[in-house]
Structures are given as C-alpha cells and as structure tokens.
Write a protein that holds these residues in place. Structure first.
Motif, PDB file in Angstrom:
ATOM      1  N   LEU A 480       0.827  -1.208   0.000  1.00 10.92           N
ATOM      2  CA  LEU A 480       0.000   0.000   0.000  1.00 10.92           C
ATOM      3  C   LEU A 480       0.858   1.254   0.000  1.00 10.92           C
ATOM      4  O   LEU A 480       2.032   1.218   0.362  1.00 10.92           O
ATOM      5  CB  LEU A 480      -0.901   0.024   1.239  1.00 10.92           C
ATOM      6  CG  LEU A 480      -2.007  -1.026   1.310  1.00 10.92           C
ATOM      7  CD1 LEU A 480      -2.594  -1.078   2.718  1.00 10.92           C
ATOM      8  CD2 LEU A 480      -3.119  -0.728   0.286  1.00 10.92           C
ATOM      9  N   ARG A 481       0.274   2.364  -0.428  1.00 10.53           N
ATOM     10  CA  ARG A 481       0.916   3.666  -0.315  1.00 10.53           C
ATOM     11  C   ARG A 481      -0.160   4.666   0.094  1.00 10.53           C
ATOM     12  O   ARG A 481      -1.362   4.403  -0.035  1.00 10.53           O
ATOM     13  CB  ARG A 481       1.548   4.073  -1.646  1.00 10.53           C
ATOM     14  CG  ARG A 481       0.529   4.290  -2.731  1.00 10.53           C
ATOM     15  CD  ARG A 481       1.167   4.486  -4.104  1.00 10.53           C
ATOM     16  NE  ARG A 481       0.141   4.324  -5.128  1.00 10.53           N
ATOM     17  CZ  ARG A 481      -0.682   5.297  -5.508  1.00 10.53           C
ATOM     18  NH1 ARG A 481      -0.579   6.498  -4.972  1.00 10.53           N
ATOM     19  NH2 ARG A 481      -1.611   5.089  -6.417  1.00 10.53           N
ATOM     20  N   VAL A 482       0.292   5.811   0.603  1.00 13.84           N
ATOM     21  CA  VAL A 482      -0.648   6.839   1.043  1.00 13.84           C
ATOM     22  C   VAL A 482      -0.675   7.940  -0.001  1.00 13.84           C
ATOM     23  O   VAL A 482       0.366   8.486  -0.368  1.00 13.84           O
ATOM     24  CB  VAL A 482      -0.237   7.408   2.418  1.00 13.84           C
ATOM     25  CG1 VAL A 482      -1.107   8.599   2.798  1.00 13.84           C
ATOM     26  CG2 VAL A 482      -0.348   6.314   3.485  1.00 13.84           C
ATOM     27  N   GLU A 483      -1.849   8.223  -0.531  1.00 20.58           N
ATOM     28  CA  GLU A 483      -1.976   9.244  -1.567  1.00 20.58           C
ATOM     29  C   GLU A 483      -2.664  10.479  -1.007  1.00 20.58           C
ATOM     30  O   GLU A 483      -3.683  10.371  -0.320  1.00 20.58           O
ATOM     31  CB  GLU A 483      -2.792   8.679  -2.735  1.00 20.58           C
ATOM     32  CG  GLU A 483      -2.800   9.608  -3.933  1.00 20.58           C
ATOM     33  CD  GLU A 483      -3.483   8.953  -5.129  1.00 20.58           C
ATOM     34  OE1 GLU A 483      -2.993   7.901  -5.591  1.00 20.58           O
ATOM     35  OE2 GLU A 483      -4.512   9.494  -5.580  1.00 20.58           O
ATOM     36  N   ALA A 484      -2.085  11.632  -1.310  1.00 16.89           N
ATOM     37  CA  ALA A 484      -2.695  12.902  -0.907  1.00 16.89           C
ATOM     38  C   ALA A 484      -3.696  13.309  -1.982  1.00 16.89           C
ATOM     39  O   ALA A 484      -3.328  13.479  -3.143  1.00 16.89           O
ATOM     40  CB  ALA A 484      -1.620  13.970  -0.738  1.00 16.89           C
ATOM     41  N   VAL A 485      -4.940  13.439  -1.623  1.00 19.20           N
ATOM     42  CA  VAL A 485      -5.988  13.753  -2.593  1.00 19.20           C
ATOM     43  C   VAL A 485      -6.564  15.132  -2.280  1.00 19.20           C
ATOM     44  O   VAL A 485      -7.184  15.324  -1.229  1.00 19.20           O
ATOM     45  CB  VAL A 485      -7.123  12.698  -2.516  1.00 19.20           C
ATOM     46  CG1 VAL A 485      -8.194  12.970  -3.560  1.00 19.20           C
ATOM     47  CG2 VAL A 485      -6.564  11.298  -2.650  1.00 19.20           C
ATOM     48  N   PRO A 486      -6.334  16.107  -3.190  1.00 22.39           N
ATOM     49  CA  PRO A 486      -6.911  17.429  -2.927  1.00 22.39           C
ATOM     50  C   PRO A 486      -8.400  17.423  -3.265  1.00 22.39           C
ATOM     51  O   PRO A 486      -8.802  16.818  -4.249  1.00 22.39           O
ATOM     52  CB  PRO A 486      -6.143  18.352  -3.877  1.00 22.39           C
ATOM     53  CG  PRO A 486      -5.606  17.466  -4.943  1.00 22.39           C
ATOM     54  CD  PRO A 486      -5.596  16.058  -4.452  1.00 22.39           C
ATOM     55  N   ASN A 487      -9.187  18.041  -2.456  1.00 23.30           N
ATOM     56  CA  ASN A 487     -10.604  18.147  -2.789  1.00 23.30           C
ATOM     57  C   ASN A 487     -11.210  19.431  -2.229  1.00 23.30           C
ATOM     58  O   ASN A 487     -10.657  20.052  -1.334  1.00 23.30           O
ATOM     59  CB  ASN A 487     -11.399  16.902  -2.340  1.00 23.30           C
ATOM     60  CG  ASN A 487     -10.998  16.449  -0.957  1.00 23.30           C
ATOM     61  OD1 ASN A 487     -10.390  17.206  -0.210  1.00 23.30           O
ATOM     62  ND2 ASN A 487     -11.322  15.223  -0.604  1.00 23.30           N
ATOM     63  N   THR A 488     -12.333  19.801  -2.811  1.00 19.35           N
ATOM     64  CA  THR A 488     -13.042  20.980  -2.349  1.00 19.35           C
ATOM     65  C   THR A 488     -14.051  20.532  -1.317  1.00 19.35           C
ATOM     66  O   THR A 488     -14.851  19.634  -1.570  1.00 19.35           O
ATOM     67  CB  THR A 488     -13.778  21.645  -3.531  1.00 19.35           C
ATOM     68  OG1 THR A 488     -12.801  21.924  -4.539  1.00 19.35           O
ATOM     69  CG2 THR A 488     -14.447  22.936  -3.102  1.00 19.35           C
ATOM     70  N   VAL A 489     -13.969  21.143  -0.160  1.00 19.01           N
ATOM     71  CA  VAL A 489     -14.879  20.704   0.897  1.00 19.01           C
ATOM     72  C   VAL A 489     -15.692  21.878   1.422  1.00 19.01           C
ATOM     73  O   VAL A 489     -15.307  23.047   1.275  1.00 19.01           O
ATOM     74  CB  VAL A 489     -14.111  20.072   2.080  1.00 19.01           C
ATOM     75  CG1 VAL A 489     -13.457  18.785   1.657  1.00 19.01           C
ATOM     76  CG2 VAL A 489     -13.112  21.053   2.642  1.00 19.01           C
ATOM     77  N   THR A 490     -16.784  21.510   1.988  1.00 22.24           N
ATOM     78  CA  THR A 490     -17.636  22.492   2.653  1.00 22.24           C
ATOM     79  C   THR A 490     -16.865  23.063   3.832  1.00 22.24           C
ATOM     80  O   THR A 490     -16.194  22.336   4.546  1.00 22.24           O
ATOM     81  CB  THR A 490     -18.902  21.788   3.173  1.00 22.24           C
ATOM     82  OG1 THR A 490     -19.490  21.130   2.067  1.00 22.24           O
ATOM     83  CG2 THR A 490     -19.873  22.769   3.764  1.00 22.24           C
TER      84      THR A 490
END
Ligand code: ZN
Length: 618
Positions: A480-490
């Motif tokens: 496994l690896r850890v992925e940084a996922v950018p997202n728009t959040v409330t």
C-alpha cells in the motif's frame, strides 16, 4: 449468575429505620471494615445521602473525595457536596474540619463513627453520576469519600431507599440484594452502578459469562442484535489475546436521545452511551466503542503503565503512556472488528486514511509529540487546547503508532511476529506477573523482545519526537501507499471537538468567515445542529452540507447565554489522505497484507515464500 436485585417494600421500610440508627446489619456483621450506605431517597432533587461507618480505631481520621476519576481531568467532585457531619456511635455530634476543598478531618472517632454528607448528582454519561426519577448511574468515585488511612482495606456498600421496581446492576460482588463488597476503594470505584428499570440479557461466550444491561427506550434498540454483535466482539478479542482474565463481565448501555457517545472502561465491566438516532441507523456506533472499551480490560486495566499507579485521587496523575493505553487500544479496536467480521478491508483502509488525514491536518503534529499529548490530557477540558496548531490527539496518533509498530515488528521479524505478539508479551510479562510497565520504554522493551530488532529510532522519532511519519515506508510491506488527494470541501467556518462524551465545543472560528459574522465564538458549546441535539454524528452532518447551504446551530456560552445562529457555509480546498494499492503488489506483499488484516503473524508457508526486496520500514 445474575446480580440484579429488587428490594421489597418491607425491606425498604426496615432500611429507613436502620439508616437513622447505628450500624445497620452489614456493619454489625463486619465491624472491622469501613461501610457505606447510599440513600436514593431524593431522586427528584438529584440528592444522594451517604453515610460512612468508620470502625473503632484512631482518634482522628481524614476523609478524601477524589478530585478526578474516569476522565483525565480535574473535576472537583466536592463542588456538589452540600454538607458534611459526623456523630459517634451513641449519636453525639463529632467535630468535622475541612482541610482543603476535598478533604475533611473527623475527631473523636476512636470508638467508631458515622460520617454523613449530602451530594448533588445530575450529570449523565458513563464518566459521571446521576440520580433522577428515571434511574441512578454512579461513577462511585464521584460520590464516595475514602478514609485516607484505609484506602486499601476491604469495604462494604449498601444502597437504601431504592424506588419501587428498580433493580441494581454492577460488577461488584454481592452478599445479598442491596449489599456489595470490594477488596479496596480502587476496586470499589472501578465498578459502575446502574439502578433502575433496565433490560438485561445475559450470554456465555469463550468460557465467560456476560451481562448486558440496557437502560433506554425499547423502541431505540434491538437486544438480540446487540447480543449477537457482542458475541463476535468478545470471541474475537479473547482469541486475539488468547486470554480471558475474568469469569463475568458486564456491559452497561444507555442510548440517550440527546448528546451521547463515549464509554468508560473498567476491569470487569464497561459503561457506554450511544446516541439513540445513531443506534437506529446502524450498530457501528456501538460496536466500535464496545470493542475499544472491552479491549481496555487488558490494555490500561491490567497491562497498566507504572505512572498511573498508585492512582492519585488528589491531583493530576501524569503519564506519557496514553498514546499506548488509549491510542493502541483504538488500534486493537480495529483489529478486533476486522477479526469479528464487523469491518472489511475497504472500510478499515478508509478509516486508516481518515486517521492519517486527521493527524496531518493538525499543524501541532510537528510540535507536540504523542508523549506530550498524553501528559497534556489534563488540558482537554479547555477550549483553546483543542486548536489544530496547539494539540494533537493521543487517540489519533496513538492508533496510527500502533499500526506502524505492528508493520515495523512484522517487517523486522519477516512476518513471524506482530502487534498481537507484542500485546500478548506485555500481558504475560507485565499483567500476569503483577507488574506495571515503564511507559514508552516498557512498550519498546516488549516490541524489541518480540521482534529481536532495535526499535530505538521508532520510539525516539515518532513516540517521543515529532518527526513526520514516512507512511509509505511502513505501508510498502503490505503493498500500500498513502496518496494525498486534494478536494473541495464544505467550510462551515469553524471547528469543534468533543471531549469524550462531553459537549461539542468550538475550538476555532475562521477569521472573517460567515460563522464569525454570525456571532459564533471560540469556547461556545454547540447544543443543537440543524435542529438536532449535537453528538458524535454532528461532524458527519456538517460534512454532508454543500457550499451555499444554511447551517443552523444553537449555542451556549457563559457570557452570552443560549442563542441560535444561522449562516451560509462556504468551501475551501483541503488534502485528504487515502490508502491505495501499489502499482504492482507482489504475492509476498499480498500475503503480508492478509495476515496484517487478520491481526495475525504469517503462517510458516507464507513466510517461506520469499522475503527479499520489500518493506524496509524502520
Ligand atoms: Zn479508551
């Protein structure tokens, strides 16, 4: 064995008389030990009257009411003590002198004495004490003073004036219906007491007997489903630890309609609150906290850090080990749920990603270590302390450290050992031998004994230090690896956190945000969110809002009182962390992952299938 009892009307009348006079039955039978009588005669006023029968002995004795218990927070239970009086065995008043806010000195007690006091109890939840017309629940440390010179002596406890139709449930040993005994004060106050008209369902599993006590609206839960889940949790935990250090264990549940969420561990029981709405949606709110509290019967109650012993009821009990005692208990909570089939791989990895996100989003992960977070537990009642740039959670980082330690031990031992063996080693070498462990050094000693590896840098960098955890180095061995996922959040414009089952408190209000303009202030307590009582699920409720939606909160503060605030939520960019498969997962990584998700070391065949070239986690 069923320990719930009902008091007949005649016996209650008899007790009314007895409690006014001298030593009642139990005290006469064991004149050498301290005995308590707790009267429930005023449920409408939430007033408990306590009598402490002191046997003949020293002329002067001191009584102490704990300033804390259950929560690592000084709560000064004496604030609720209305008065304290004492009399000798003939009924003549004795001198009572307050020495400090929680300690009283009684003089002229050489022939024995009765100390009486009245205490107000109306705080709901598993860490508290409450008497009302519906029920009584007691964290006994909150209501019972102890004689300072006899804390380790055996004690008797009797409840009197119990309302008609109420029963008593407690893990304490019982000599008759309303009388209980304990080997010492610590054991006494490690035993929660529920008195009321509750439902009970008992079951046997893994050789133990289990009592399930539920005090809630019967429309809000399904006892058969709860018992079925408990069977799985108990069996998974006992097989994981290969141990069952009790004969009978008691689960006490409340499902309040209002704010709830939290459990308190005890050596032979647990008391747990889950919000009624959350219970109706799924059992997951209940199974997670139950697996956690149940595992505590080993980790913290028996596998216990030296720094928590002896318990100091008069002031803070500082320990660096809560990252292990609480955090690694959360790691175990995950393992038990996986083994019990209550979580699957996808759900578990999602949850780990959430934990990594929580830690990485708090700038304080670079300034406050897991050990420092443990020491600072005593600040958790303070609003400012919860700011992301001030503190991390020892639950959060501790759970992740438990996972990393598991992977590191597997890596160092080529899959032959795991966190399970570390915990079993600690159980065998500390708990079973009656020894306490030396905080982080004691954990390290166990992990090194099991893995035959030098884990100095792990403990120096990640437990005592604030080095960034190189997630991918640890997770590589399980593909496994850890992925940084950018997202728009409330973005509601504020963050709030809860301390155990306490109220939601606003920690940060974003400067210039709509929340600030609406009047939200740091330290406000959130009573309601979107018209519903604030609780564990409020966070998800907030996360479910879309930019432009209106949020409505009812808040309360000492200065501004209760008020309702409304504003439109905005949005912002943020990073979430997710666990993803490596591009190529080898058979060996896959085998390691399968064993890891079972919480087990690899079998001999798995191990011999080759060990080169994968994880080099340190
Ligand atoms: Zn815990």
């Amino acid at each position: 064995m069923n320990l719930s009892f009902r008091l007949s009307r005649t016996l209650r009348l008899a007790l009314c008389v007895a409690s006014l006079a001298l030593p009642s039955k139990s005290i006469a039978q064991s004149p050498a030990s301290v005995a308590y009588e707790v009267s429930l005669s005023s449920p409408e006023q939430h007033l408990v009257e306590v009598q402490i029968f002191l046997p003949a002995g020293a002329a002067q004795r001191e009584l102490q009411l704990p300033v804390w218990n259950a929560l690592y927070q000084v709560r000064d239970f004496s604030q609720f003590v209305n008065w304290v009086r004492a009399k000798d065995r003939s009924g003549h008043p004795l001198s009572v002198r307050e020495l400090d806010k929680s300690r009283w000195q009684i003089s002229g007690v050489e022939g024995g004495a009765i100390v009486e006091y009245q205490i107000y109890v109306d705080s709901p939840g598993p860490f508290n004490a409450q008497l009302n017309t519906h029920h009584a629940f007691f964290n006994l440390a909150q209501i019972l003073m102890y004689p300072v010179d006899a804390r380790s002596a055996p004690l008797n406890l009797r409840f009197s004036h119990i309302p008609e139709g109420w029963h008593i449930a407690t893990p304490l040993a019982s000599s008759s219906g309303d009388e209980f005994s304990a080997a010492n004060y610590d054991r006494l106050v490690d035993s929660p007491v529920e008195i009321g008209n509750f439902q009970e369902s008992d079951f046997d599993e893994s050789g133990g007997h289990f009592r399930v006590i539920v005090d809630a609206d019967s429309a809000d839960y399904d006892m058969a489903k709860i018992v079925a889940a408990l069977h799985k949790i108990v069996a998974a935990a006992a097989s994981w630890m290969n141990d069952r250090p009790f004969d009978t264990y008691t689960f006490i549940y409340h499902f309040p309609r209002g704010p709830a969420g939290g459990g308190m561990e005890h050596a032979f029981s647990t008391a747990i609150d889950v919000n009624a709405d959350a219970m109706k949606q799924s059992l997951r709110a209940l199974t997670g906290v139950t697996a956690h509290e149940f595992f505590h019967l080993w980790n913290v109650k028996r596998i216990r850090p030296q720094t928590l012993e002896p318990i100091d009821y008069t002031k803070e009990n500082y320990t660096r080990a809560l990252w292990f005692s609480e955090g690694v208990t959360s790691t175990a909570e995950g393992a038990i749920q996986l083994r019990a089939g209550l979580l699957d791989e996808k759900q578990y990895l999602y949850r780990l990603g959430e934990q990594i996100t929580e830690l990485e989003r708090r700038p304080a992960h670079l300034t406050q270590s897991a050990e420092e977070s443990s020491l600072d537990a005593w600040l958790e009642g303070e609003g400012y302390y919860h700011r992301p740039d001030r503190s991390i959670s020892y639950y959060n980082k501790g759970e992740l450290l438990g996972v990393m330690l598991d992977l590191a031990v597997r890596d160092a031992s080529h899959g032959q050992e795991s966190l399970r063996e570390v915990l079993q080693w600690m159980n065998a070498n500390y708990a079973k031998k009656g020894r306490f462990f030396n905080d982080s050094a004691g954990v390290r000693a166990a992990a090194e004994a099991v893995s035959h590896a030098d884990l100095a840098s792990f403990f120096k960098n990640y437990v005592a230090g604030t080095e960034e955890i190189p997630w991918d180095d640890f997770f590589r061995s399980v593909g496994l690896r850890v992925e940084a996922v950018p997202n728009t959040v409330t973005d509601a414009g504020f963050t709030a956190s809860r301390n155990f089952d306490g109220p939601m408190s606003v920690g940060v209000v974003t400067s210039g945000s709509a929340a600030e303009n609406a009047g939200l202030q740091v330290g406000d307590t959130i009573v309601e969110l979107q018209g519903r009582a604030a609780g564990r699920e409020s966070r998800e409720e907030l996360a479910g809002l879309n930019p432009g939606d209106t949020v409505t909160v009812k808040v309360q503060s000492r200065r501004a009182g209760e008020r309702e605030l409304k504003w439109k939520v905005g949005s912002r960019q943020e990073i979430s962390y997710e666990l993803k498969d490596l591009d190529q997962v080898t058979a060996q990584q896959q085998a390691r992952r399968v064993a890891w998700l079972k919480g087990e070391a690899q079998s001999a065949t798995d191990r011999t299938s080759g060990t080169a070239g994968t994880g080099t986690a340190k």
